[in-house]
Design a protein around this motif. Structure first.
Motif, PDB file in Angstrom:
ATOM      1  N   VAL A 115      -5.516   6.196  -0.054  1.00 42.23           N
ATOM      2  CA  VAL A 115      -6.419   5.240   0.566  1.00 42.23           C
ATOM      3  C   VAL A 115      -6.335   5.328   2.082  1.00 42.23           C
ATOM      4  CG1 VAL A 115      -6.235   3.620  -1.360  1.00 42.23           C
ATOM      5  CG2 VAL A 115      -4.697   3.398   0.611  1.00 42.23           C
ATOM      6  N   LYS A 116      -7.385   4.818   2.711  1.00 44.31           N
ATOM      7  CA  LYS A 116      -7.403   4.631   4.154  1.00 44.31           C
ATOM      8  C   LYS A 116      -7.522   3.127   4.389  1.00 44.31           C
ATOM      9  CE  LYS A 116      -7.227   8.906   5.590  1.00 44.31           C
ATOM     10  NZ  LYS A 116      -6.085   9.397   6.385  1.00 44.31           N
ATOM     11  N   PRO A 117      -6.453   2.484   4.842  1.00 40.74           N
ATOM     12  CA  PRO A 117      -6.468   1.026   4.930  1.00 40.74           C
ATOM     13  C   PRO A 117      -7.185   0.497   6.168  1.00 40.74           C
ATOM     14  CG  PRO A 117      -4.369   1.852   5.659  1.00 40.74           C
ATOM     15  CD  PRO A 117      -5.142   3.051   5.181  1.00 40.74           C
TER      16      PRO A 117
ATOM     17  N   LEU B 204       0.805  -1.224   0.000  1.00 42.06           N
ATOM     18  CA  LEU B 204       0.000   0.000   0.000  1.00 42.06           C
ATOM     19  C   LEU B 204       0.836   1.272   0.000  1.00 42.06           C
ATOM     20  CD1 LEU B 204      -2.864  -0.598   2.553  1.00 42.06           C
ATOM     21  CD2 LEU B 204      -3.121   0.122   0.192  1.00 42.06           C
TER      22      LEU B 204
ATOM     23  N   GLU C 224      -8.791  -4.360   3.634  1.00 43.65           N
ATOM     24  CA  GLU C 224      -9.457  -3.649   2.537  1.00 43.65           C
ATOM     25  C   GLU C 224      -8.848  -2.266   2.392  1.00 43.65           C
ATOM     26  OE1 GLU C 224     -13.687  -3.456   3.051  1.00 43.65           O
ATOM     27  OE2 GLU C 224     -13.869  -5.600   3.498  1.00 43.65           O
ATOM     28  N   LYS C 225      -9.028  -1.670   1.221  1.00 43.54           N
ATOM     29  CA  LYS C 225      -8.658  -0.280   0.991  1.00 43.54           C
ATOM     30  C   LYS C 225      -9.934   0.538   0.832  1.00 43.54           C
ATOM     31  CE  LYS C 225      -6.065  -1.433  -2.558  1.00 43.54           C
ATOM     32  NZ  LYS C 225      -5.154  -1.342  -3.727  1.00 43.54           N
ATOM     33  N   VAL C 226     -10.019   1.633   1.580  1.00 46.17           N
ATOM     34  CA  VAL C 226     -11.201   2.491   1.560  1.00 46.17           C
ATOM     35  C   VAL C 226     -10.730   3.910   1.305  1.00 46.17           C
ATOM     36  CG1 VAL C 226     -13.293   3.153   2.803  1.00 46.17           C
ATOM     37  CG2 VAL C 226     -12.248   0.921   3.233  1.00 46.17           C
ATOM     38  N   ARG C 227     -11.572   4.722   0.679  1.00 44.19           N
ATOM     39  CA  ARG C 227     -11.142   6.044   0.221  1.00 44.19           C
ATOM     40  C   ARG C 227     -11.085   7.116   1.289  1.00 44.19           C
ATOM     41  NH1 ARG C 227      -7.978   6.108  -4.121  1.00 44.19           N
ATOM     42  NH2 ARG C 227      -8.742   4.643  -5.681  1.00 44.19           N
TER      43      ARG C 227
ATOM     44  N   SER D 276       0.682   4.007  -2.602  1.00 46.85           N
ATOM     45  CA  SER D 276      -0.562   4.763  -2.794  1.00 46.85           C
ATOM     46  C   SER D 276      -1.190   5.132  -1.460  1.00 46.85           C
ATOM     47  CB  SER D 276      -1.562   3.912  -3.602  1.00 46.85           C
ATOM     48  OG  SER D 276      -1.828   2.695  -2.935  1.00 46.85           O
TER      49      SER D 276
END
Length: 281
Positions: free
Chosen positions: A186-188, A179, A201-204, A182
């Motif tokens: 993203v907010k992991p 990650l 998961e990756k969340v915006r 990037s």
């Protein structure tokens, strides 16, 4: 301790003090090194002081307890009547704590079973509680170990961090390393997997990440009796709000703990940490 099996863990279990006292669990402290000062977690440095140091970008590292500290804990338990000891610790992937405990166990005055829980924070705490409750019921050393290991097998831990920077610095980021390129986009959501921190998961956005964390916990809890711990660092309002929503949404919630993590875990996650542990009974 008057019972035959004593329970020793380490300070990263972050059990509430009243639970530690009620179940007579001993926690051996890890150390936080702040600048040129070595401070014991829980007594010499608070989570809030640690968060302030991190926000000022002061150098912070952590270190395991010495074998001598474990040896002292084992001797004290034996002197109080224990005929055996279960020594439960955070994942060996994160720390040399397990190794220090195992070294001390070799010369302990009573048998010591040292267990790598593969867990940390209240995921470890729930394992220690399971062992203690079994011992309180008259369980043997082997039975207390089995209870802790069964609890660990069923327990899941998920967490959100505002930045991966602290985990990267500590080298504890596992497969989530991918990650980093990037990380700003993203907010992991992360999870414990076989003793390591892995990407879930990756969340915006932060708000979407926390909403997704809630959904994951509700799904994991299902309709079985579960204990849940919501833990944070310098994110008390977020933690309280999440706990309240989980209280409403988890149908067979047994115990719900809300607490701030200590300085050792905080040093590797940074302020803004919000985590949830789901542990079936």
């Amino acid at each position: 301790m008057s019972r035959h099996v004593a329970i020793v863990t380490d300070s990263t279990a972050y059990l509430p003090q009243d639970a530690m006292e009620r179940h007579r669990i001993t926690a051996v402290p890890l150390t936080v090194v702040l600048g040129d000062r070595a401070l014991e977690e829980g007594t010499e440095i608070s989570a809030r002081s640690l968060a302030q140091a991190l926000q000022k970008r002061k150098p912070v590292t952590t270190s395991r307890p010495s074998p001598e500290m474990f040896a002292a804990a084992y001797r004290a338990a034996a002197e109080e009547g224990a005929m055996g000891i279960v020594s439960l610790h955070l994942s060996a992937e994160f720390s040399g704590t397990y190794d220090a405990a195992a070294l001390a166990a070799q010369d302990a005055p009573v048998p010591v079973r040292v267990v790598d829980s593969g867990m940390v924070a209240m995921a470890l705490g729930f394992c220690a509680l399971a062992a203690a409750e079994t011992a309180e019921g008259g369980g043997t050393l082997d039975e207390a170990v089995a209870a802790a290991e069964k609890r660990a097998d069923g327990t899941a831990a998920y967490f959100y961090v505002d930045t991966l920077d602290y985990l990267r610095r500590g080298g504890r980021i596992g497969a989530a390393q991918a990650l980093l390129g990037s990380a700003l986009a993203v907010k992991p959501l992360l999870q414990l997997d076989e003793g390591r921190i892995e990407l879930r998961e990756k969340v915006r956005t932060a708000s979407k990440a926390i909403a997704r964390l809630e959904e994951i916990v509700v799904e994991r809890a299902g309709r079985s009796p579960v204990d849940i711990a919501v833990q944070h660092l310098a994110a008390g309002e977020r933690a309280a709000a999440l706990a309240e929503r989980l209280r409403e949404r988890v149908p067979r919630l047994a115990e719900l703990y809300v607490s701030e993590v200590g300085a050792v875990i905080g040093a590797h996650t940074g302020p803004g940490l919000l985590g949830a542990v789901v542990s079936p009974r």
